[in-house]
Motif scaffolding. Structure first.
Motif, PDB file in Angstrom:
ATOM      1  N   UNK A 139       0.833  -1.194   0.000  1.00  0.00           N
ATOM      2  CA  UNK A 139       0.000   0.000   0.000  1.00  0.00           C
ATOM      3  C   UNK A 139       0.882   1.265   0.000  1.00  0.00           C
ATOM      4  N   UNK A 140       1.660   1.472  -1.050  1.00  0.00           N
ATOM      5  CA  UNK A 140       2.534   2.658  -1.071  1.00  0.00           C
ATOM      6  C   UNK A 140       1.759   3.965  -1.033  1.00  0.00           C
ATOM      7  N   UNK A 141       0.499   3.929  -1.520  1.00  0.00           N
ATOM      8  CA  UNK A 141      -0.299   5.156  -1.525  1.00  0.00           C
ATOM      9  C   UNK A 141      -0.620   5.636  -0.120  1.00  0.00           C
ATOM     10  N   UNK A 142      -0.483   4.784   0.893  1.00  0.00           N
ATOM     11  CA  UNK A 142      -0.714   5.205   2.271  1.00  0.00           C
ATOM     12  C   UNK A 142       0.401   6.120   2.773  1.00  0.00           C
ATOM     13  N   UNK A 143       1.589   6.002   2.183  1.00  0.00           N
ATOM     14  CA  UNK A 143       2.762   6.684   2.712  1.00  0.00           C
ATOM     15  C   UNK A 143       3.282   7.789   1.805  1.00  0.00           C
ATOM     16  N   UNK A 144       3.227   7.609   0.503  1.00  0.00           N
ATOM     17  CA  UNK A 144       3.861   8.554  -0.414  1.00  0.00           C
ATOM     18  C   UNK A 144       3.325   9.978  -0.309  1.00  0.00           C
ATOM     19  N   UNK A 145       2.012  10.171  -0.103  1.00  0.00           N
ATOM     20  CA  UNK A 145       1.543  11.556   0.045  1.00  0.00           C
ATOM     21  C   UNK A 145       2.187  12.281   1.218  1.00  0.00           C
ATOM     22  N   UNK A 146       2.560  11.543   2.276  1.00  0.00           N
ATOM     23  CA  UNK A 146       3.179  12.181   3.450  1.00  0.00           C
ATOM     24  C   UNK A 146       4.625  12.544   3.197  1.00  0.00           C
ATOM     25  N   UNK A 147       5.282  11.849   2.270  1.00  0.00           N
ATOM     26  CA  UNK A 147       6.718  11.985   2.079  1.00  0.00           C
ATOM     27  C   UNK A 147       7.069  12.957   0.963  1.00  0.00           C
ATOM     28  N   UNK A 148       6.181  13.881   0.655  1.00  0.00           N
ATOM     29  CA  UNK A 148       6.479  14.862  -0.387  1.00  0.00           C
ATOM     30  C   UNK A 148       7.243  16.057   0.142  1.00  0.00           C
ATOM     31  N   UNK A 149       7.226  16.272   1.450  1.00  0.00           N
ATOM     32  CA  UNK A 149       7.898  17.416   2.059  1.00  0.00           C
ATOM     33  C   UNK A 149       9.255  16.990   2.599  1.00  0.00           C
TER      34      UNK A 149
END
Length: 373
Positions: free
Chosen positions: A300-310
């Motif tokens: 479930x990479x979509x659970x984490x990738x939005x948080x790791x943009x900053x």
């Protein structure tokens, strides 16, 4: 009347120093931080190229801390085991310590193997380590995972205790030769190549700890560490082992000096020392927890990738996850012990009794005998 060890003519065990426990705590936190960053965050976070804060953090976590945490952790472990080394194999404490580390290594090698067989195929890959030949190879010499540290503990203590009457330079030269040969054969610095730091801690740890009291020595060690790490890039890998050892020793002395200063700050000393006295559970239990988190990230990479943009989150997220895993590991060890699974961490009592049979329990101080009348 309360009888003290001194009144019995027995040498009391050396008092534990808070700064040593704190330093060990920070080292094991750095181990978890590396594994979280390397296996969980790196596949999910954007490429740090062009992102200076993220790039600096990756460099600090995977390079600077990587060169520091294990040499220091091994050196301090050897320092804390120095009285067992001096007593030798005929004493209970030494035998039980060797047995405990061996037990821990074998049990958790089997546990990690079982977890690998159950979960690794679901990642859609094959790995030769999850086979019976791979298991046998891992029992003889660590192949994957963090258990090489436990392996080094029991091998090093056993060898040093057996060779306690051999001159220190000869023993250190032997550890150095074995480490260089191991790194040449395996092309891995983990395992026996790092046992030299445990040997230095056990045999010369008291001198190194005193050396860390000198600000000049600490500064020289820190500068030398930076210079040696830069030099490693220009040294042929086949001949880099002496530089790696010297750099590790310099880093250990410098960080011991820093630890002594930081230990004056209560809010750093007390939680760090609290974790440092519970490194066992953290070290063995964090690995399956990080593996589980990595597995979830691949599914479930979509659970984490939005948080790791900053870039700020790139730094804060692994720190927070590491803190959670460290605390969860300590709590999980307590739960496992409370439900009767203490044998995961300590050898069964009957084995301890068998190993302790005929062993000496205390080391007596030489005393003058009364003259005959």
């Amino acid at each position: 009347m309360h009888v003290t060890p001194q009144s019995q003519g027995v040498t009391p065990p050396p008092a534990r120093l808070a700064w040593i426990d704190m330093a060990r705590g920070f080292c094991v936190i750095a181990v978890v931080l590396l594994h979280v960053g390397l296996f969980h965050v790196a596949p999910l976070a954007p490429d740090p190229h062009g992102r200076p804060l993220s790039r600096a953090w990756v460099l600090f976590n995977e390079a600077v801390l990587a060169d520091l945490r294990m040499p220091l952790l091994l050196l301090l472990s050897g320092y804390l085991a120095r009285t067992k080394v001096r007593e030798g194999l005929s004493y209970v404490r030494t035998r039980v310590a060797i047995l405990t580390n061996l037990h821990l290594y074998v049990v958790w090698t089997l546990v990690f193997f079982a977890l690998g067989v159950l979960f690794y195929p679901s990642l859609g890959s094959r790995f030769t380590g999850w086979s019976i030949p791979g298991l046998l190879a891992s029992l003889l010499y660590p192949q994957t995972g963090p258990l090489w540290f436990v392996y080094v503990l029991f091998v090093s203590l056993a060898v040093l205790a057996a060779a306690r009457r051999v001159p220190t330079p000869v023993v250190l030269l032997g550890f150095f030769a074995v480490g260089w040969a191991a790194i040449a054969l395996t092309h891995e610095s983990a395992g026996l190549p790092r046992a030299i730091f445990y040997a230095f801690g056990a045999l010369l740890g008291e001198r190194l700890v005193r050396l860390a009291d000198s600000r000049v020595a600490a500064l020289v060690s820190l500068v030398a560490y930076g210079g040696l790490m830069a030099a490693i890039e220009k040294v042929d890998p086949a001949y880099s082992y002496p530089v790696i050892v010297l750099a590790g020793l310099c880093a250990a002395v410098a960080f011991m000096a820093i630890s002594k200063v930081l230990a004056r700050v209560r809010f750093l000393r007390e939680p760090g020392a609290w974790i440092g006295r519970r490194t066992l559970g953290v070290y063995v239990l964090h690995w399956p927890l990080v593996a589980l988190l990595t597995w979830v990230g691949t599914r479930r990479p979509e659970w984490f990738r939005p948080m790791l943009g900053s870039q700020v989150v790139d730094v804060a997220y692994p720190i927070l996850v590491t803190a959670a895993i460290v605390l969860l590991s300590i709590a999980l060890e307590r739960v496992l012990r409370s439900v009767g699974l203490g044998d995961l961490f300590d050898p069964p009592r009957w084995i301890v009794d068998r190993v302790s049979r005929s062993a000496r329990h205390t080391r007596e101080q030489p005393q003058s005998l009364p003259r005959a009348a």
